[in-house]
Design a protein around this motif. Structure first.
Motif, PDB file in Angstrom:
ATOM      1  N   GLN A 137       0.811  -1.212   0.000  1.00  0.00           N
ATOM      2  CA  GLN A 137       0.000   0.000   0.000  1.00  0.00           C
ATOM      3  C   GLN A 137       0.847   1.266   0.000  1.00  0.00           C
ATOM      4  OE1 GLN A 137      -2.960  -0.013   3.130  1.00  0.00           O
ATOM      5  NE2 GLN A 137      -3.196  -2.228   2.993  1.00  0.00           N
ATOM      6  N   LYS A 138       2.086   1.161   0.481  1.00  0.00           N
ATOM      7  CA  LYS A 138       2.971   2.318   0.565  1.00  0.00           C
ATOM      8  C   LYS A 138       4.245   2.051  -0.227  1.00  0.00           C
ATOM      9  CE  LYS A 138       1.445   3.980   5.087  1.00  0.00           C
ATOM     10  NZ  LYS A 138       1.874   4.479   6.405  1.00  0.00           N
ATOM     11  N   ILE A 139       4.658   3.032  -1.016  1.00  0.00           N
ATOM     12  CA  ILE A 139       5.873   2.884  -1.807  1.00  0.00           C
ATOM     13  C   ILE A 139       6.852   4.009  -1.485  1.00  0.00           C
ATOM     14  CG2 ILE A 139       4.895   1.507  -3.677  1.00  0.00           C
ATOM     15  CD1 ILE A 139       4.462   4.075  -5.277  1.00  0.00           C
ATOM     16  N   ILE A 140       8.087   3.610  -1.215  1.00  0.00           N
ATOM     17  CA  ILE A 140       9.201   4.536  -1.014  1.00  0.00           C
ATOM     18  C   ILE A 140      10.029   4.480  -2.287  1.00  0.00           C
ATOM     19  CG2 ILE A 140      11.232   5.073   0.377  1.00  0.00           C
ATOM     20  CD1 ILE A 140       9.877   3.300   2.605  1.00  0.00           C
ATOM     21  N   ARG A 155       4.062   9.939  -9.344  1.00  0.00           N
ATOM     22  CA  ARG A 155       2.770  10.505  -9.725  1.00  0.00           C
ATOM     23  C   ARG A 155       1.773   9.398 -10.089  1.00  0.00           C
ATOM     24  NH1 ARG A 155       1.943  15.789 -10.978  1.00  0.00           N
ATOM     25  NH2 ARG A 155       3.752  17.190 -11.092  1.00  0.00           N
ATOM     26  N   PHE A 156       2.238   8.467 -10.906  1.00  0.00           N
ATOM     27  CA  PHE A 156       1.376   7.370 -11.357  1.00  0.00           C
ATOM     28  C   PHE A 156       0.952   6.528 -10.156  1.00  0.00           C
ATOM     29  CE2 PHE A 156       0.928   5.024 -15.627  1.00  0.00           C
ATOM     30  CZ  PHE A 156      -0.203   4.349 -15.236  1.00  0.00           C
ATOM     31  N   GLY A 157       1.896   6.291  -9.237  1.00  0.00           N
ATOM     32  CA  GLY A 157       1.578   5.510  -8.046  1.00  0.00           C
ATOM     33  C   GLY A 157       0.504   6.163  -7.201  1.00  0.00           C
ATOM     34  N   MET A 158       0.586   7.478  -7.027  1.00  0.00           N
ATOM     35  CA  MET A 158      -0.443   8.194  -6.279  1.00  0.00           C
ATOM     36  C   MET A 158      -1.792   8.058  -6.959  1.00  0.00           C
ATOM     37  SD  MET A 158      -2.424  11.148  -6.419  1.00  0.00           S
ATOM     38  CE  MET A 158      -1.550  12.338  -7.450  1.00  0.00           C
ATOM     39  N   HIS A 163       0.253   5.151  -1.180  1.00  0.00           N
ATOM     40  CA  HIS A 163       0.880   6.184  -0.364  1.00  0.00           C
ATOM     41  C   HIS A 163       2.318   6.314  -0.855  1.00  0.00           C
ATOM     42  CE1 HIS A 163       3.172   7.732   3.097  1.00  0.00           C
ATOM     43  NE2 HIS A 163       2.047   8.242   3.548  1.00  0.00           N
ATOM     44  N   VAL A 164       2.704   7.524  -1.245  1.00  0.00           N
ATOM     45  CA  VAL A 164       3.987   7.746  -1.920  1.00  0.00           C
ATOM     46  C   VAL A 164       4.940   8.537  -1.032  1.00  0.00           C
ATOM     47  CG1 VAL A 164       5.106   8.907  -3.860  1.00  0.00           C
ATOM     48  CG2 VAL A 164       2.964   7.643  -4.219  1.00  0.00           C
ATOM     49  N   THR A 165       6.165   8.005  -0.883  1.00  0.00           N
ATOM     50  CA  THR A 165       7.222   8.717  -0.168  1.00  0.00           C
ATOM     51  C   THR A 165       8.395   8.966  -1.109  1.00  0.00           C
ATOM     52  OG1 THR A 165       6.645   7.774   1.990  1.00  0.00           O
ATOM     53  CG2 THR A 165       8.904   8.607   1.727  1.00  0.00           C
ATOM     54  N   ALA A 191       3.064  13.669  -3.677  1.00  0.00           N
ATOM     55  CA  ALA A 191       3.676  12.804  -2.662  1.00  0.00           C
ATOM     56  C   ALA A 191       3.026  13.021  -1.299  1.00  0.00           C
ATOM     57  CB  ALA A 191       5.170  13.075  -2.581  1.00  0.00           C
ATOM     58  N   HIS A 192       2.874  11.938  -0.551  1.00  0.00           N
ATOM     59  CA  HIS A 192       2.325  12.026   0.797  1.00  0.00           C
ATOM     60  C   HIS A 192       3.401  12.386   1.811  1.00  0.00           C
ATOM     61  CE1 HIS A 192      -0.312   9.364  -1.550  1.00  0.00           C
ATOM     62  NE2 HIS A 192      -1.280   9.938  -0.870  1.00  0.00           N
ATOM     63  N   ALA A 193       4.652  12.075   1.486  1.00  0.00           N
ATOM     64  CA  ALA A 193       5.773  12.417   2.357  1.00  0.00           C
ATOM     65  C   ALA A 193       7.000  12.680   1.494  1.00  0.00           C
ATOM     66  CB  ALA A 193       6.056  11.290   3.347  1.00  0.00           C
ATOM     67  N   ILE A 194       7.744  13.728   1.846  1.00  0.00           N
ATOM     68  CA  ILE A 194       9.022  14.022   1.199  1.00  0.00           C
ATOM     69  C   ILE A 194      10.043  14.148   2.316  1.00  0.00           C
ATOM     70  CG2 ILE A 194      10.297  15.575  -0.316  1.00  0.00           C
ATOM     71  CD1 ILE A 194       7.641  16.482  -1.501  1.00  0.00           C
ATOM     72  N   LEU A 195      10.894  13.142   2.445  1.00  0.00           N
ATOM     73  CA  LEU A 195      11.790  13.019   3.583  1.00  0.00           C
ATOM     74  C   LEU A 195      13.243  13.071   3.165  1.00  0.00           C
ATOM     75  CD1 LEU A 195      10.037   9.979   5.347  1.00  0.00           C
ATOM     76  CD2 LEU A 195       9.567  12.413   5.678  1.00  0.00           C
ATOM     77  N   THR A 196      14.123  13.274   4.138  1.00  0.00           N
ATOM     78  CA  THR A 196      15.548  13.032   3.940  1.00  0.00           C
ATOM     79  C   THR A 196      15.834  11.585   4.303  1.00  0.00           C
ATOM     80  OG1 THR A 196      16.124  13.610   6.209  1.00  0.00           O
ATOM     81  CG2 THR A 196      16.072  15.419   4.591  1.00  0.00           C
ATOM     82  N   THR A 197      17.007  11.118   3.937  1.00  0.00           N
ATOM     83  CA  THR A 197      17.398   9.754   4.316  1.00  0.00           C
ATOM     84  C   THR A 197      17.368   9.592   5.834  1.00  0.00           C
ATOM     85  OG1 THR A 197      18.762   9.453   2.337  1.00  0.00           O
ATOM     86  CG2 THR A 197      19.287   8.088   4.256  1.00  0.00           C
TER      87      THR A 197
END
Length: 204
Positions: A137-140, A155-158, A163-165, A191-197
Motif C-alpha cells: 500500500q505504501k511505496i518509497i 505521480r502514477f503511483g499516487m 501512499h507515496v514517499t 507525494a504524501h511524504a518528502i523526507l531526507t534519508t
C-alpha cells in the motif's frame, strides 16, 4: 495516512540503479555528478537499501529499457529524449553501462519489474500488479532521476492509490533547478511524504 512503514504493506522501489547513472565511467554520470555529490547520493542509497532489507521490507527493482540500436525505428511518436538515449546508447543492452551498479545488485526475494520505455515505472509494466500481489500500500521511491523516472513513477503511483514517499537526498538530477522542481514545486502535489534519508531511517 501516517508515515508509518509496516513491513507487510510497504515496498522500496529502486529505480534505474545503472552503472551509466551511478558509476564514474557511466555515460550519464557526469551530467548528474554535481547534484549527486551535493546530496551524498550513493551513500544514502546504500543506507536506505540496507535498512529496508534489515526491516524485511520488500525491494522492487524498477529498471529503464536497456537500449538497442534499432529502438524506436518504427515508432510513430518517440520523444526527443528517447531518441537521444538511443543515439548515445545509454543503458545499452549487454553493456557494462546497462548493468546495475555493484552496490545495488538484486538479492533473493527481490522483485524485478519489467523495463519501462519512458519515465513511469508503472506505464506498460507489471509494477502495479506485482505490488498488489504482494499486498503493498505504501511505496518509497529512490534512484534516478528525480524529475523524470522518480517523479513519473511517483505521480502514477499516487493516481493508483498508493501512499507515496520521496527521499530527496536519495536521488539526483542533471541540474539543481530540476532537483528543486522535483521536491519543492512538483513533489508536494502528489507525494504524501518528502523526507531526507535521516528522517526515513528514523521511522523505518
Amino acid at each position: 495516512m501516517s508515515n508509518v512503514y509496516d513491513q507487510a504493506t510497504t515496498a522500496l522501489l529502486l529505480v534505474d540503479p545503472y552503472n551509466d547513472f551511478l558509476s564514474p565511467e557511466g555515460k550519464s554520470f557526469s551530467r548528474a555528478k554535481e547534484v549527486a555529490d551535493s546530496v551524498n547520493l550513493l551513500e544514502h542509497l546504500k543506507e536506505i537499501l540496507n535498512a529496508v532489507r534489515e526491516a524485511n521490507i520488500q525491494v522492487f527493482f524498477v529498471p529503464h529499457h536497456r537500449s538497442e540500436p534499432d529502438d524506436f525505428e518504427d515508432w510513430i511518436h518517440p520523444t526527443p529524449y528517447q531518441l537521444l538515449t538511443k543515439q548515445r546508447q545509454v543503458f545499452a543492452k549487454g553493456s557494462w553501462g546497462g548493468e546495475f551498479h555493484p552496490d545495488f545488485q538484486p538479492q533473493k526475494g527481490d522483485v524485478m519489474i519489467k523495463e519501462h520505455w519512458a519515465s513511469s515505472g508503472f506505464a506498460n509494466t507489471d509494477l502495479d500488479h506485482q505490488l498488489k500481489m504482494h499486498g503493498v500500500q505504501k511505496i518509497i521511491i529512490i534512484g534516478m532521476l528525480a524529475n523524470t523516472c522518480i517523479e513519473a513513477t511517483a505521480r502514477f503511483g499516487m493516481e493508483l492509490g498508493y501512499h507515496v514517499t520521496l527521499v530527496k537526498d536519495a536521488t539526483a538530477a542533471f541540474s539543481k533547478e530540476a532537483m528543486h522542481a522535483a521536491h519543492e514545486i512538483n513533489g508536494p502535489t502528489f507525494a504524501h511524504a518528502i523526507l531526507t534519508t535521516e528522517e526515513l531511517l528514523a521511522v523505518l
